[in-house]
Write an enzyme that holds these catalytic residues in place. Structure first.
Site, PDB file in Angstrom:
ATOM      1  N   GLU A 488     -17.862  26.994  59.500  1.00 14.35           N
ATOM      2  CA  GLU A 488     -17.736  28.456  59.516  1.00 14.35           C
ATOM      3  C   GLU A 488     -19.127  29.070  59.509  1.00 14.35           C
ATOM      4  O   GLU A 488     -19.670  29.352  60.543  1.00 14.35           O
ATOM      5  CB  GLU A 488     -16.889  28.951  58.344  1.00 14.35           C
ATOM      6  CG  GLU A 488     -15.400  28.809  58.634  1.00 14.35           C
ATOM      7  CD  GLU A 488     -14.509  29.572  57.682  1.00 14.35           C
ATOM      8  OE1 GLU A 488     -14.481  30.805  57.749  1.00 14.35           O
ATOM      9  OE2 GLU A 488     -13.821  28.898  56.883  1.00 14.35           O
ATOM     10  N   GLU A 764     -16.185  28.645  46.072  1.00 15.92           N
ATOM     11  CA  GLU A 764     -15.240  29.504  46.778  1.00 15.92           C
ATOM     12  C   GLU A 764     -13.976  29.707  45.954  1.00 15.92           C
ATOM     13  O   GLU A 764     -13.419  30.795  45.881  1.00 15.92           O
ATOM     14  CB  GLU A 764     -14.864  28.860  48.117  1.00 15.92           C
ATOM     15  CG  GLU A 764     -13.832  29.650  48.898  1.00 15.92           C
ATOM     16  CD  GLU A 764     -13.629  29.093  50.297  1.00 15.92           C
ATOM     17  OE1 GLU A 764     -13.865  27.880  50.484  1.00 15.92           O
ATOM     18  OE2 GLU A 764     -13.249  29.864  51.200  1.00 15.92           O
TER      19      GLU A 764
HETATM   20  C1  BGC Z   1     -13.935  32.539  54.451  1.00 18.72           C
HETATM   21  C2  BGC Z   1     -13.868  33.673  53.473  1.00 18.72           C
HETATM   22  C3  BGC Z   1     -13.311  34.838  54.247  1.00 18.72           C
HETATM   23  C4  BGC Z   1     -11.882  34.466  54.539  1.00 18.72           C
HETATM   24  C5  BGC Z   1     -11.012  35.534  55.103  1.00 18.72           C
HETATM   25  C6  BGC Z   1     -12.558  32.191  54.834  1.00 18.72           C
HETATM   26  O1  BGC Z   1     -12.436  31.099  55.634  1.00 18.72           O
HETATM   27  O2  BGC Z   1     -14.664  31.457  53.965  1.00 18.72           O
HETATM   28  O3  BGC Z   1     -14.830  33.810  52.594  1.00 18.72           O
HETATM   29  O4  BGC Z   1     -13.516  36.074  53.759  1.00 18.72           O
HETATM   30  O5  BGC Z   1     -11.828  33.280  55.298  1.00 18.72           O
HETATM   31  O6  BGC Z   1      -9.950  35.089  55.799  1.00 18.72           O
END
Ligand code: BGC
Length: 917
Positions: A488, A764
């Site tokens: 990501e 996270e």
């Molecule tokens: C991210 C997040 C993001 C979220 C929203 C994730 O995969 O890591 O931090 O805001 O998706 O869908």
């Protein structure tokens, strides 16, 4: 008398390459003499020395010292000016109690130099290899080397100055006569390349030779431009499938004249010995094909192997020299431990989860010998590297040996999020040099200045704060990202929206984030007012245009946060139409004007109760969260319009906000104050966004929130929406002890649980690592996400007690609220005016629960004021309420601790939770 330091132009990091002909000027005051208090600026004098002509002086009657208008005629492209400032102020002498006034000394000279202000200034064109990749190819593009030799005309026997203006379709590293130009990493950085491309300006005067030939050489890799981006396999070539460089070297002779070398068809290229370099997968360097001295005047193979480049179209996107500082190596860490896993792999442990890459000083391998460096954030409970959370990112750097010892190898065009590195194919202990000094981790991120500091008497909380700083550093690599390790590393708008106030306090990010906001506005304009969820937007093929509260609300909230921290009204001005187009077109409304309830909202994303594979399955209704935010951003919009003196629009949005607030109350809040869903997030948002009207409603919300918090036994029960505000909501409703109790909880889920598991960054998920040491089975399990670290804002404002009252910190509120078992805290902030600092400590006169003394030390920078408000007992009996000017201040007041510790509510069938002192 106040002394002036750090003259600054716009929000620019250095003054070299400012994309503006009339750059605003700011100066900061250094600490002043202890005998001086209440220093205030009355007027200032600016001296501008242009390259041609005599110095010009401008005296302005004004207390402003930040972002004052450029006083002279506009500068031209490339033009340089020297600027210095002095100020006239008034102050009070503490010893004599007499008022004085007078001029400061002149600041030292600061240089401002404009970049190329018009597209017409560019004669360079992008150059690439003529080989066009086949459309079905799913492979990374091999990095390329470019070079051009040139000699200066005989009239250039000495150089006045030389500048390189450079950008790339990809990421580049440039050399002049074999010397690396600058120390940037991953330049030109990531922007919304379709709209805006950043270029850099380097001073290369000292690298030019006037006798004989010069060579300008540049290595380019695909970076974010053509590399694979995004999850589920991602997508390649999002911006283009040809990596290229565009460079313009301009040399001014001392005797006059300008000589230019620009990328064009006369340049040569060659494939790089880096055979691939990808952001997610890592880099492979094949030392066997390294061309000797490729970036110096006489490489061995230049005539035979190098080919002519092909020229690409000049970019349609706007070229600009950024204010934001570049990405650099900011710290170097040595490994702490070396060990071997059960499967026999050698592992280095750096003791800190970080973002960057390795540097190996020397590596001796047989010819064709291959070494793999595998990066990971954690070790699995089976003792092996925890690579599963990296998903589709390999994070492996590879070296293939030519048989010669490899000296100072480090990957050039990739970065990883890691604490551990597995090594296959080489044992660092086999080298002469000790492994501890032979291998290093290079920490890289946008090189911003640290502005905020916090410390208190609790070591675990200090670690939590440090973890938030590390997560911020790791996730500010050119753009603000969600995470730095898996497939990501994207500019998720919601994450920075909630972390914004913490970010602007900790580091000087105004230049970087205000430029990122411009990209948000560009991308949004293509989606009918809806900001894409990630900026730069690379998810169009997955999620074309999805309006989402919290994430989309970044367009209003973040510019406001940047304005509060910097006082820079231009940011609000620039972003204004992005804000109104979100509210007026982007937000999908139902018939009542609130959010359309049919739209699924990410809402309180990552509620700890949501199952690992359903992070959006939250206990708080998503539309409620979205609507609470809608009321808030609409009222913020009104404030912004008033700041910009758009009175009519201000009145319009404040009327709208009132109507939406009434609709919210009607829809979600009973007259007695119960809120639909009865969750911590719902009550917290309603309290913090001022959505409750009557005293009865406020009392009920207060009791309900307290009951929910006690019922959860002080563990966190909120996700993305509730977590940044829960402690604030408790504080605002006189439940300070509950806020402290939650902060100090360390069972999962809580802020301190990861600390008990050895975390060195913010995770996270509360339980990214489960209590048994295994990694959370959810797909999304990063160990470096700043979002939930937004609690540090409460540490700064409530525990430390420092917060801006007026935009730009001209006035601050100093209001520490000691509580829990904390006995001291200290917070400081480098504002645009100078250094703010607030420290408190409790002096125990006897027993812990008897009266104590609260000692408070405050430093207010010149030209500023502080409103000091302290309530030192539960009933408001002992308090401080003063307004003070600049200087050092000290108070001692009787302090009566709040009752502590509060008790959890334990139904008789469950256990009462943990006892805490
Ligand atoms: C991210 C997040 C993001 C979220 C929203 C994730 O995969 O890591 O931090 O805001 O998706 O869908």
């Amino acid at each position: 008398m106040a002394e002036l330091t750090a003259l600054r132009f716009e929000q620019h990091h250095s003054g070299l390459g400012v994309q503006c002909s009339s750059p605003r000027i700011s100066w900061t005051f250094s600490a002043v003499d202890e005998s001086i208090s209440d220093w205030q600026q009355l007027q200032y004098e600016i001296c501008v020395r242009r390259e041609t002509g005599t110095p010009l002086y401008f005296v302005i009657q004004s207390p402003d010292s930040s972002l004052v208008p450029w006083p002279s005629t506009p500068l031209q492209s490339r033009e340089q000016a020297q600027v210095r400032v002095r100020v006239c102020g008034s102050w009070m002498d503490r010893n004599t109690r007499r008022a004085h006034s007078g001029w400061s000394a002149w600041s030292s000279w600061a240089t401002v130099e404009c970049s190329l202000l018009s597209a017409q200034d560019w004669i360079a064109v992008p150059i690439s290899s003529p080989i066009v990749p086949l459309s079905h190819e799913d492979e990374s593009l091999r990095p390329l080397l470019f070079r051009k030799t040139f000699e200066l005309p005989a009239t250039f026997d000495s150089v006045q100055r030389a500048r390189l203006y450079i950008t790339a379709f990809g990421v580049y590293r440039a050399y002049l006569n074999g010397c690396r130009i600058g120390d940037h990493e991953m330049s030109p950085g990531w922007t919304s390349y379709r709209y805006r491309i950043a270029y850099q300006v380097f001073d290369v005067t000292s690298l030019i030779t006037t006798k004989g030939s010069n060579v300008l050489s540049i290595e380019v890799a695909e970076g974010w431009y053509a590399g694979r981006l995004g999850f589920d396999g991602g997508k390649r070539h999002i911006y283009g499938d040809r990596i290229a460089v565009m460079a313009q070297l301009e040399i001014d002779g001392l005797a006059g004249g300008r000589f230019k070398v620009a990328s064009d068809i006369s340049w040569k290229f060659h494939p790089s010995p880096i055979v691939n370099s990808e952001i997610y997968n890592g880099e492979t360097y094949d030392a066997r094909v390294e061309g000797e001295n490729w970036n110096q005047q006489c490489p061995s193979n230049v005539d035979t192997d190098w080919e002519t480049v092909s020229v690409l179209d000049f970019p349609r996107a706007r070229l600009y020299a950024p204010n934001a500082p570049p990405v650099r190596i900011t710290e170097i860490l040595a490994p702490q431990k070396i060990s071997t896993t059960p499967s026999g792999r050698i592992i280095l442990d750096f003791g800190q989860n970080l973002v960057g890459k390795l540097l190996v000083r020397s590596m001796t391998l047989p010819v064709d010998g291959t070494v793999n460096f595998i990066h990971a954030e954690v070790i699995e409970d089976d003792g092996e590297l925890g690579t599963r959370p990296l998903r589709g990112a390999k994070c492996v750097d590879k070296v293939i040996s030519s048989g010669q010892p490899l000296i100072d190898w480090s990957p050039k065009f990739t970065f990883h999020g890691f604490r551990f590195v597995g090594i296959d194919g080489w044992d660092p202990r086999s080298e002469k040099k000790s492994w501890k000094s032979n291998i290093q981790a290079l920490v890289i991120h946008t090189d911003f200045k640290q502005t905020g500091q916090f410390e208190c008497s609790n070591i675990a909380i200090n670690q939590l704060h440090q973890n938030a700083c590390w997560s911020m550093r790791g996730n500010f690599l050119s753009i603000p990202t969600d995470c730095p390790q898996r497939d990501e590393r994207l500019g998720w708008t919601g994450d920075i929206q909630i972390f914004g106030p913490s970010a602007t306090f900790l580091y000087d990010v105004v230049g970087m984030l205000s430029e990122w906001m411009e990209d948000v506005a560009c991308e949004q304009s293509d989606h009918n007012g809806v900001p894409p969820l990630v900026i730069p937007n690379i998810l169009d093929h997955v999620w074309p245009s999805i309006p989402q509260a919290l994430w989309g609300d970044v367009v209003i909230i973040l510019p406001w946060v940047l304005y509060l921290s910097s006082g820079d009204r231009d940011i609000l001005h620039r972003q204004y139409s992005s804000m109104t187009s979100w509210l007026d077109q982007g937000v999908r409304r139902g018939r009542d004007g609130l959010w359309d309830p049919e739209i699924w909202q990410l809402g309180d994303w990552l509620d700890p109760q949501a199952p690992p594979d359903e992070p959006g399955d939250c206990r708080t209704n998503g539309t409620l969260v979205a609507d609470a935010y809608l009321v808030y951003v609409t009222s913020l919009m009104a404030k912004i319009a008033f700041v910009l003196k758009r009175e009519g629009e201000g009145t319009h949005y404040s009327y709208k906000a009132q109507c939406l607030r009434a609709l919210f109350q009607e829809k979600y809040i009973t007259s007695s104050g119960l809120i639909v869903g009865d969750s911590q997030t719902a009550y917290s948002l309603a309290i913090v966004f001022g959505l409750l009207s009557t005293q009865l409603q406020l009392d009920t919300a207060r009791c309900q929130l307290s009951a929910r918090v006690r019922m959860a036994k002080f563990r966190v029960s909120t996700g993305f929406a509730g977590t940044p505000v829960i402690l604030k909501a408790l504080t605002e409703t006189d439940n300070l002890s509950l806020a402290y109790r939650m902060l100090l909880e360390d069972r999962c889920p809580s802020w301190l649980y990861p600390i008990t598991m050895g975390a060195t960054t913010i995770w996270e998920r509360w339980d990214s690592m489960l209590p048994n040491g295994s990694i959370n089975p959810g797909q999304m399990t990063s160990f470096n996400h700043y979002a939930l670290g937004s609690v540090v804002n409460w540490l700064h404002e409530t525990v430390g007690g420092l917060r801006a009252l007026e935009a730009g910190w001209k006035t601050a509120l100093v209001s520490p609220q000691p509580g829990g078992s904390l006995t001291y805290a200290s917070v400081s902030y480098e504002s645009v005016y100078g250094h703010w600092s607030c420290r408190w400590k409790l002096q125990f006169d006897g027993d812990r629960n008897e009266a104590m003394t609260l000692c408070l030390d405050l430093i207010v920078p010149p030209n500023c004021r502080a409103v000091v408000r302290i309530q030192a007992d539960e009933d408001g009996f002992s308090k401080l309420d003063e307004s003070v000017g600049s200087g050092k201040h000290h108070w001692e007041i009787p302090f009566f601790p709040w009752s502590w510790p509060p008790q959890a509510t334990a139904p008789f069938i469950t256990n009462p939770g943990k006892h805490i002192d």
